[in-house]
Design a protein around this motif. Structure first.
Motif, PDB file in Angstrom:
ATOM      1  N   GLU A  91      -3.716   2.771   7.413  1.00 56.46           N
ATOM      2  CA  GLU A  91      -4.266   1.986   6.311  1.00 56.46           C
ATOM      3  C   GLU A  91      -3.406   0.737   6.151  1.00 56.46           C
ATOM      4  O   GLU A  91      -2.190   0.843   5.964  1.00 56.46           O
ATOM      5  CB  GLU A  91      -4.259   2.795   5.013  1.00 56.46           C
ATOM      6  N   VAL A 148      -1.723  -1.970   4.300  1.00 60.67           N
ATOM      7  CA  VAL A 148      -1.343  -2.080   2.881  1.00 60.67           C
ATOM      8  C   VAL A 148      -0.488  -3.304   2.583  1.00 60.67           C
ATOM      9  O   VAL A 148      -0.224  -3.593   1.415  1.00 60.67           O
ATOM     10  CB  VAL A 148      -0.603  -0.809   2.395  1.00 60.67           C
ATOM     11  N   GLU A 176       9.304  -4.133   1.594  1.00 60.25           N
ATOM     12  CA  GLU A 176       8.589  -2.898   1.950  1.00 60.25           C
ATOM     13  C   GLU A 176       9.582  -1.770   2.219  1.00 60.25           C
ATOM     14  O   GLU A 176       9.332  -0.615   1.863  1.00 60.25           O
ATOM     15  CB  GLU A 176       7.681  -3.122   3.155  1.00 60.25           C
ATOM     16  N   ASP A 221       6.720   3.817  -1.291  1.00 66.34           N
ATOM     17  CA  ASP A 221       5.454   3.870  -0.541  1.00 66.34           C
ATOM     18  C   ASP A 221       5.344   2.686   0.422  1.00 66.34           C
ATOM     19  O   ASP A 221       4.254   2.196   0.700  1.00 66.34           O
ATOM     20  CB  ASP A 221       4.265   3.872  -1.499  1.00 66.34           C
ATOM     21  N   ILE A 279       5.602   0.380   3.899  1.00 69.06           N
ATOM     22  CA  ILE A 279       4.933   0.577   5.193  1.00 69.06           C
ATOM     23  C   ILE A 279       5.790   1.446   6.122  1.00 69.06           C
ATOM     24  O   ILE A 279       7.007   1.374   6.116  1.00 69.06           O
ATOM     25  CB  ILE A 279       4.619  -0.770   5.878  1.00 69.06           C
ATOM     26  N   ARG A 333       0.841   4.143   6.618  1.00 69.73           N
ATOM     27  CA  ARG A 333       0.826   2.849   5.922  1.00 69.73           C
ATOM     28  C   ARG A 333       1.303   1.752   6.872  1.00 69.73           C
ATOM     29  O   ARG A 333       2.412   1.821   7.411  1.00 69.73           O
ATOM     30  CB  ARG A 333       1.720   2.923   4.685  1.00 69.73           C
TER      31      ARG A 333
END
Lengths: 376, 376, 376, 376
Positions: A32, A34, A70, A75, A77, A5
């Motif tokens: 990915e 995010v 975050e 979840d 990064i 992430r």
């Protein structure tokens, strides 16, 4: 295997290098995106994030907010790409490193040596990785050149010639990119030496395996009113006796992104150019020149390890950049498992060397190109 | 139109540049070689002369003898080519100039600055012409580059990059050519800077129309035991503010005779390489790069004036060298008629500038690459 | 060694190839031009001769007159260069061959097959030599390619690709050269196939060592009103099973004189281009491509035998042409002493093969590109 | 904007083109691979899917199973990539088209003309899109060439020269790729003409805007025991009078993936080579050659539309392939909204033309290279 992430600081609309980082992160499917603080202007940050398909709640107005929120998510990064103007690199990277979030940062390290040293301290205190995207080291034939020199194919190195010529700043018509890259407050003291000279310095050292001991630099600002250098001539003395020249220019009309490297040793020579990156010229002294091609008959293990397509199917800038990201993914996954791995990824040490290079170029030039030592 | 009677000093068996001068003199049919002191070894001088079809009575054992006896003949030589090692240039050229015989001399001017100044004095006192074969100025696309810059196609010049790389002295295996060219007594203080750096300096000035004000040089001798430099890095400051770099090397493995020149101005750029001499790259800022070809659609008057074949029929080194000889013939015929002509032929002034360049490179390098002025 | 006394038929003012022959004859000093019938217009013939410094009494108004009067002189010409439009080759060459004067003739052999056969008969009956200037065979790296193939470096040959592209006839603006070269009465039935296709065919055979068994040709005349082909596509079947393609064009905009040859065998490949004639690409199957350079480390004996300068000092079109002349001189001197020598010089046999090629191309094309055999 | 859910048929371990399709689908972030029937061997299919991170329940043992089960899912795939050997293309594509799932299929269309016609019928009856990855049409400078010709920059087209040379089948050492590509049952009747000749044909037509009316082909199998052609020579007649040549080879030693295209018209010429894809040579008749660069000063709208990086930052094979995928995404989203869009994406029509090309090449060659018409 789930994707890592990734968040991004900078890289909103009209940015150049942010989009490059996103291609690089995506190509091999290891990351990915995010979350993002894609602009220092909150509305633009949000619009840019939505355009990229980010969850609106993860489009942040500042990197601090992003780091804090975050870090608090289960979840959140795992890594962040820093793609802002140089003067923001240090504070932004520090915000994430302090929270254990791995950092992938564009070069040069920071705008000033002080910022660099502060960041180095933060990185030192953090378990998170710090990776600097000296992307040209990601080209397969650059890896091969490094491997060939390390194993002695050229004998002892004598001469390194590196040049990086562009022409997009040949006049003062400006634009977003031109604006910040020629503003000492945002770019740092170096103009061309910071923006592209630092790449040339890094590449010369990466391939030759040598460090620069001292240099003599003559910097110029040809465009009236420009506050930083737009052309630089530098003579190099490497540890162990090799000598070199480095030329970087952003006013060399007719050059788009002409980074080239030539290394000559006692028994052989290598020549490479970024605009034709899939080939490497190799001459063993006294024998015909060979054209080594990516994925071709003469390709080495280290080149093949970072190639995706057969010979004759050209790979380019984005693939080389993606190699940095994919190696970063390997390093991040290893770090997450507390495993040590061997890697050629550029990091803090290369970042500090680059800052030394820029700072010493400026200092030498102010001192009439006197030989000046780099301190590592 | 009868041919100009030519003599030659040096250029016997095993010599390189003497044969080149003979091809150059012959190609356009303007000269006829009728006398020679082709070696300092009398037997070799005679054998070499006979092999070239010279009249045995005009195969001389020394240049002094040749100068004296040819000057006394009604059909004596009108011009002489001096193609000896550098330390003989001065005394040989003087012997002919004093007798009113035109001199076509290989570069550099002499082995030492003292020899150069003595020769300059002799030339000044003589009605005969002194022509120095800076042969690379004879290439058509070099003429075009000079013309384009002079008429402003590039705007004010900012940057000049010139390089001259070879590899034939990468080790110490020697040979006749290597022996004298690395012997300070015969070649002069400069090794690579004298042998090829002087060409690079001359070409940069010829094309840009600029003189070097000062330079900072870092010279190296990589091959153990070598008494002169075999690689040199030089930063240049031209009159009027342009800056440049000059690299010359005889240890750059993989390079045969890689002389290249790049000139960048405010509104355009030019790039040329000696090993592909029939083309000249021109980029007007903001427009596509153009490949100008010799005798092609974009060829200029000054290029066409020294071209012999249509586009696509490559001309090379000998043709460029022959252009110097043929222009020398024009100049000699004019001088014989006491007519003034305009010419771009290199002569004493370029020779002295070249000696300055060599001497200042050596001096700057001994002084840790300090900026040192050239005095004209 | 005295020079061979040479005459010339054709090659007056405004001609192209005559001047080339004169450069070629002069470069190595083996010939001296002493007589000429330089134009079919007597006044122009005389003016052209005087401009070249010929003795007025040896400036002839016709080749017949020159043949007769030179043959009668004790110091008459030993050889003659025929550089007229094609339809004159046969009668002019015959006039000299019948008198025992050696002939150096431009290609193609004649304008028609009948003329060719008549000339072949005359040559057969004469002790004098007949040499055809397929000058591209004179390039050193072409000699090397031939040598490498002959000694098996490529294994059995499979594929030959040859192309010869120009653009100077892309429109109908004409000029002296265009006029006769597109006039079937003077040039022959072939346009591009005769003028340049014949060179391509000759070169492919010279290098590969193979003869063309049959071909299928599709000829076009793109420019309205043109009476001969200006573009031709030809498929080739060689003796022994190799196959090939030949493309020649005089309407390929952007091509000056782009003759290229590629030969592929079971174990290796060679690639060469006339506009960069000093290099030859060689790939042994499964190994890196090598750039073989004239006078370089990989240069072969047959290449070195026809080179004049060290590697990196480019030789070109005139030097290659001069190699034909100098080999002609060797052959002529041998013939004068009744000695047999081995030579690769193109002559009557290559001339007849070329005429076959042209005639069969035209015939095949009229027959909708049916495969048509060449008869030798 | 959510990603398009993509499945894949073929492309398991050891495959070449499947990985390429995945890079292409991923680069711009428009697709997400969620299902696969990656091999006809169930275990390999499953292992390959898991290695790619697919949900185990969506790793299918056959394309039929995948088509049926994905069509039944609410979150089933919207599009499928077919990357099997040629003989599977038809049946696999049909299975998805019949269920309304969009198909992105590798070339050539099928192994046989019958399969092609059956598939065309299925596609005709389906609302789903059929896209054929003639990926070389995705290069920006190819788009520019097409645009320039369409707008008349070259005038009426006269000559098209296209070549596609490789050497990986120069011997019979084989390997997985070699095995199926030289097996008529899996590859189809064409060897080199099917595998790469079809690309060359497609590219020539795409850029020139012309269709091939008839052709004359000479096909060879040089490697002993090979059942299909490995080298082919083809002469082309285009609608409207242009002529061309096409050479494709898989035994041309020294060539990796040397696809090149040259187009000449009445007033200009264009030249492009796949191994240096970021540049396009353009010569207006009578003017200097121009080097047009991707994202450079001369880049056109259609080139810029498919470029990602600034000039001098090379893009390559994967980026061009990705352009096809991203345009497919645009087309798929439009189709999902029942909107018509204009696109240059190759599809069924190009697939059928390619099959015609292959089939007519084989037929012409069997008929001694007789001119044979293509029927569209």
């Amino acid at each position: 295997m789930t994707k890592i992430r990734l968040g991004m600081v900078g890289g909103g609309k009209d940015a150049f290098i942010g989009a490059v980082h996103r291609y690089a992160a995506r190509l091999d499917g290891e990351f990915e995106l995010v979350a993002g603080a894609l602009s220092s202007t909150p509305k633009k940050a949000r619009d840019s994030g939505l355009a990229l398909g980010l969850d609106p709640t993860r489009c942040y107005g500042s990197f601090d907010e992003m780091a804090e929120r975050e870090a608090a998510r289960a979840d959140g990064i795992e890594a962040v790409a820093i793609v802002t103007p140089n003067h923001v690199h240090g504070v932004a990277a520090a915000a994430f490193l302090r929270r254990g979030i791995h950092v992938i940062c564009d070069k040069p390290l920071t705008a000033t040596m002080e910022q660099a040293q502060e960041l180095a301290q933060v990185a030192d205190d953090s378990d998170a990785l710090f990776i600097l995207t000296h992307n040209y080291t990601g080209y397969p034939m650059i890896r091969q050149a490094r491997e060939m020199i390390a194993r002695g194919d050229l004998g002892k190195i004598r001469v390194v010639q590196v040049a990086y010529a562009q022409d997009w700043l040949a006049d003062d018509t400006g634009g977003k990119q031109a604006d910040w890259r020629t503003d000492p407050a945002r770019a740092g003291l170096g103009g061309a030496v910071g923006d592209i000279g630092s790449h040339a310095h890094n590449l010369a050292c990466f391939v030759s395996g040598l460090r620069v001991d001292s240099l003599a630099a003559d910097l110029q600002s040809f465009v009236p009113g420009r506050a930083v250098d737009d052309n630089a001539h530098v003579m190099l003395r490497f540890e162990g006796g090799a000598r070199g020249m480095l030329w970087c220019s952003q006013v060399a009309v007719g050059n788009e992104n002409a980074l080239s490297l030539k290394v000559y040793g006692e028994t052989g020579g290598l020549e490479w150019a970024q605009e034709a990156p899939n080939v490497l010229w190799f001459t063993p002294f006294g024998a015909p020149k060979q054209l080594l091609t990516r994925s071709g008959a003469g390709a080495s293990a280290s080149a093949n390890a970072v190639s995706r397509t057969p010979g004759g199917h050209p790979e380019g800038y984005l693939e080389a950049f993606a190699n940095i990201y994919t190696e970063a993914a390997v390093a991040i996954r290893a770090a997450q498992k507390k495993r040590q791995i061997s890697t050629v990824l550029p990091g803090m040490s290369e970042g500090l060397a680059g800052m030394q290079f820029i700072e010493v170029c400026v200092r030498s030039s102010l001192n009439d190109a006197a030989w000046t030592r780099l301190e590592y």
